[in-house]
Design an enzyme around this catalytic site. Structure first.
Site, PDB file in Angstrom:
ATOM      1  N   SER A 229       0.828  -1.391  -0.221  1.00  0.00           N
ATOM      2  CA  SER A 229       0.319  -0.088  -0.195  1.00  0.00           C
ATOM      3  C   SER A 229       0.838   1.436  -0.001  1.00  0.00           C
ATOM      4  CB  SER A 229      -0.798   0.176   1.274  1.00  0.00           C
ATOM      5  OG  SER A 229      -1.015   1.337   1.494  1.00  0.00           O
TER       6      SER A 229
ATOM      7  N   HIS B 119      -1.214  -1.184  -4.211  1.00  0.00           N
ATOM      8  CA  HIS B 119      -2.617  -1.263  -3.344  1.00  0.00           C
ATOM      9  C   HIS B 119      -2.414   0.102  -3.086  1.00  0.00           C
ATOM     10  CE1 HIS B 119      -5.977  -2.034  -1.192  1.00  0.00           C
ATOM     11  NE2 HIS B 119      -5.419  -0.810  -0.321  1.00  0.00           N
TER      12      HIS B 119
ATOM     13  N   ASP C  82      -4.703   3.863  -2.225  1.00  0.00           N
ATOM     14  CA  ASP C  82      -5.546   3.886  -0.845  1.00  0.00           C
ATOM     15  C   ASP C  82      -6.039   5.043  -1.185  1.00  0.00           C
ATOM     16  OD1 ASP C  82      -6.051   1.381   0.973  1.00  0.00           O
ATOM     17  OD2 ASP C  82      -4.305   2.049   1.405  1.00  0.00           O
TER      18      ASP C  82
ATOM     19  N   MET D 161      -8.600   8.172  -0.601  1.00  0.00           N
ATOM     20  CA  MET D 161      -9.523   8.461   0.662  1.00  0.00           C
ATOM     21  C   MET D 161     -11.009  10.126   0.198  1.00  0.00           C
ATOM     22  SD  MET D 161      -7.099   7.119   4.086  1.00  0.00           S
ATOM     23  CE  MET D 161      -6.715   5.758   3.819  1.00  0.00           C
TER      24      MET D 161
ATOM     25  N   HIS E 127      -8.335   1.221  -3.670  1.00  0.00           N
ATOM     26  CA  HIS E 127      -9.500   1.033  -2.489  1.00  0.00           C
ATOM     27  C   HIS E 127      -9.661   2.320  -2.692  1.00  0.00           C
ATOM     28  CE1 HIS E 127      -9.880  -0.291   1.705  1.00  0.00           C
ATOM     29  NE2 HIS E 127     -10.940   0.005   0.503  1.00  0.00           N
TER      30      HIS E 127
ATOM     31  N   MET F  67     -12.016   4.622  -1.010  1.00  0.00           N
ATOM     32  CA  MET F  67     -12.948   4.728   0.246  1.00  0.00           C
ATOM     33  C   MET F  67     -13.814   6.021   0.864  1.00  0.00           C
ATOM     34  SD  MET F  67      -9.402   3.261   3.049  1.00  0.00           S
ATOM     35  CE  MET F  67      -8.384   3.596   1.588  1.00  0.00           C
TER      36      MET F  67
ATOM     37  N   MET G 245     -11.316  -5.696   5.716  1.00  0.00           N
ATOM     38  CA  MET G 245     -10.942  -5.439   6.187  1.00  0.00           C
ATOM     39  C   MET G 245     -10.232  -5.437   7.287  1.00  0.00           C
ATOM     40  SD  MET G 245     -10.534  -2.063   3.980  1.00  0.00           S
ATOM     41  CE  MET G 245      -9.307  -0.603   6.010  1.00  0.00           C
TER      42      MET G 245
ATOM     43  N   ASP H  30      -6.986  -6.769   4.743  1.00  0.00           N
ATOM     44  CA  ASP H  30      -6.310  -4.895   4.422  1.00  0.00           C
ATOM     45  C   ASP H  30      -6.319  -4.451   6.011  1.00  0.00           C
ATOM     46  OD1 ASP H  30      -5.496  -2.466   3.507  1.00  0.00           O
ATOM     47  OD2 ASP H  30      -7.224  -2.051   2.370  1.00  0.00           O
TER      48      ASP H  30
HETATM   49  C1  DX5 Z   1      -6.371   1.755   5.527  1.00  0.00           C
HETATM   50  C2  DX5 Z   1      -6.129   1.146   4.180  1.00  0.00           C
HETATM   51  C3  DX5 Z   1      -4.886   0.208   3.933  1.00  0.00           C
HETATM   52  C4  DX5 Z   1      -3.138   0.423   4.706  1.00  0.00           C
HETATM   53  C5  DX5 Z   1      -2.569  -0.462   5.399  1.00  0.00           C
HETATM   54  O1  DX5 Z   1      -6.494   2.336   5.722  1.00  0.00           O
HETATM   55  O2  DX5 Z   1      -7.251   0.379   3.030  1.00  0.00           O
HETATM   56  O3  DX5 Z   1      -4.899  -0.103   2.756  1.00  0.00           O
HETATM   57  O4  DX5 Z   1      -3.094   1.830   4.068  1.00  0.00           O
HETATM   58  O5  DX5 Z   1      -1.510  -0.194   5.359  1.00  0.00           O
HETATM   59  P1  DX5 Z   1      -0.751  -0.667   6.527  1.00  0.00           P
HETATM   60  O6  DX5 Z   1      -0.719  -2.365   6.860  1.00  0.00           O
HETATM   61  O7  DX5 Z   1       0.482   0.040   7.789  1.00  0.00           O
HETATM   62  O8  DX5 Z   1      -2.489  -0.649   7.910  1.00  0.00           O
HETATM   63 ZN    ZN Z   2      -6.478  -0.318   1.108  1.00  0.00          ZN
END
Ligand code: DX5
Ligand code: ZN
Length: 227
Positions: free
Chosen positions: A8, A33, A35, A37, A66, A68, A137, A175
């Site tokens: 990630s 990956h 993320d 947000m 991903h 969010m 999650m 994740d």
């Molecule tokens: C959380 C994200 C994850 C996160 C994972 O909101 O969706 O992908 O970045 O990071 P680690 O491995 O540091 O928990």
């Molecule tokens: Zn993620």
């Protein structure tokens, strides 16, 4: 098939994303990956479409996006156009999950659904067979570097059963809070893809951390196969 590793980039150096992606790709990352947000679905803002487009130009491996974000239906076209190989939306974020999953596939990307720690797994029953990916999650989304929620092991086993019962071929991505010490148990419980941010980019030697994740994952894979 064996366990896949998806670093990630949330924990990468945002001032040197291309360099960090190249580093983990060279170390054998299966997917990157990403993320996304929005500060509304989760209490943090990260990256958006232009960054995905820039990474798609340089990443040697597929981008696993991903989302969010609230109202993900507004943005899936743009993320696929930007070069996302897979796009996962949260089951909690849309009222029309079936339409959205099929839209993602129609656009040419692999559809996934992510599910938060407190959401009943049964919300996936009717859509399971249409998915390529389920992101379980194991932290509350929003931040990297959080502690793995122990109950996730049980949820993983139950999710695996649910997917099998529905005849779904979706892979399970785990994740949040995954590190080499947990990877074996996570894979044994049903994880196919390990997302890891902090455990890779926060390590003194990210390449060694990836190798440790892969080795632990392979042990879990074997244990699962021999059950
Ligand atoms: C959380 C994200 C994850 C996160 C994972 O909101 O969706 O992908 O970045 O990071 P680690 O491995 O540091 O928990
Ligand atoms: Zn993620």
């Amino acid at each position: 098939m064996s366990v896949r590793i998806a670093p990630s980039i949330l924990s990468a150096d945002f001032a040197a994303l291309g360099r960090d992606v190249a580093m983990v790709a060279a170390a054998g990352a299966d997917w990157i990956h990403v993320d996304v947000m929005d500060g509304r679905f989760v209490p943090n803002i990260s990256i958006g479409v232009p960054v995905v487009a820039a990474l798609a130009r340089v990443s040697p491996v597929p981008l696993d996006v991903h989302l969010m974000i609230v109202e993900p239906e507004t943005y899936v076209d743009a993320f696929v156009q930007a070069g996302a190989a897979s796009v996962s939306v949260h089951v909690e974020a849309t009222d029309h999950l079936h339409r959205l999953v099929h839209r993602i596939r129609e656009l040419g990307a692999r559809p996934g659904v992510a599910i938060n720690p407190a959401t009943p797994l049964e919300t996936l029953t009717e859509i399971a067979a249409d998915l390529d990916i389920v992101i379980l999650m194991s932290v509350n989304p929003g931040f990297g570097g959080q502690a793995f929620i122990e109950r996730s092991y049980d949820r993983l086993r139950r999710l695996r059963d649910l997917l099998d019962r529905q005849g779904s071929t979706a892979v399970i991505t785990v994740d949040g809070g995954v590190d080499p010490a947990r990877a074996e148990a996570v894979v044994e419980a049903g994880g196919d893809v390990l997302v890891a941010g902090n455990a890779i980019f926060g390590a003194a030697d990210p390449t060694a951390a990836m190798a440790a994740l892969r080795a632990a994952g392979a042990r879990g894979w074997q244990a699962r196969g021999s059950r």
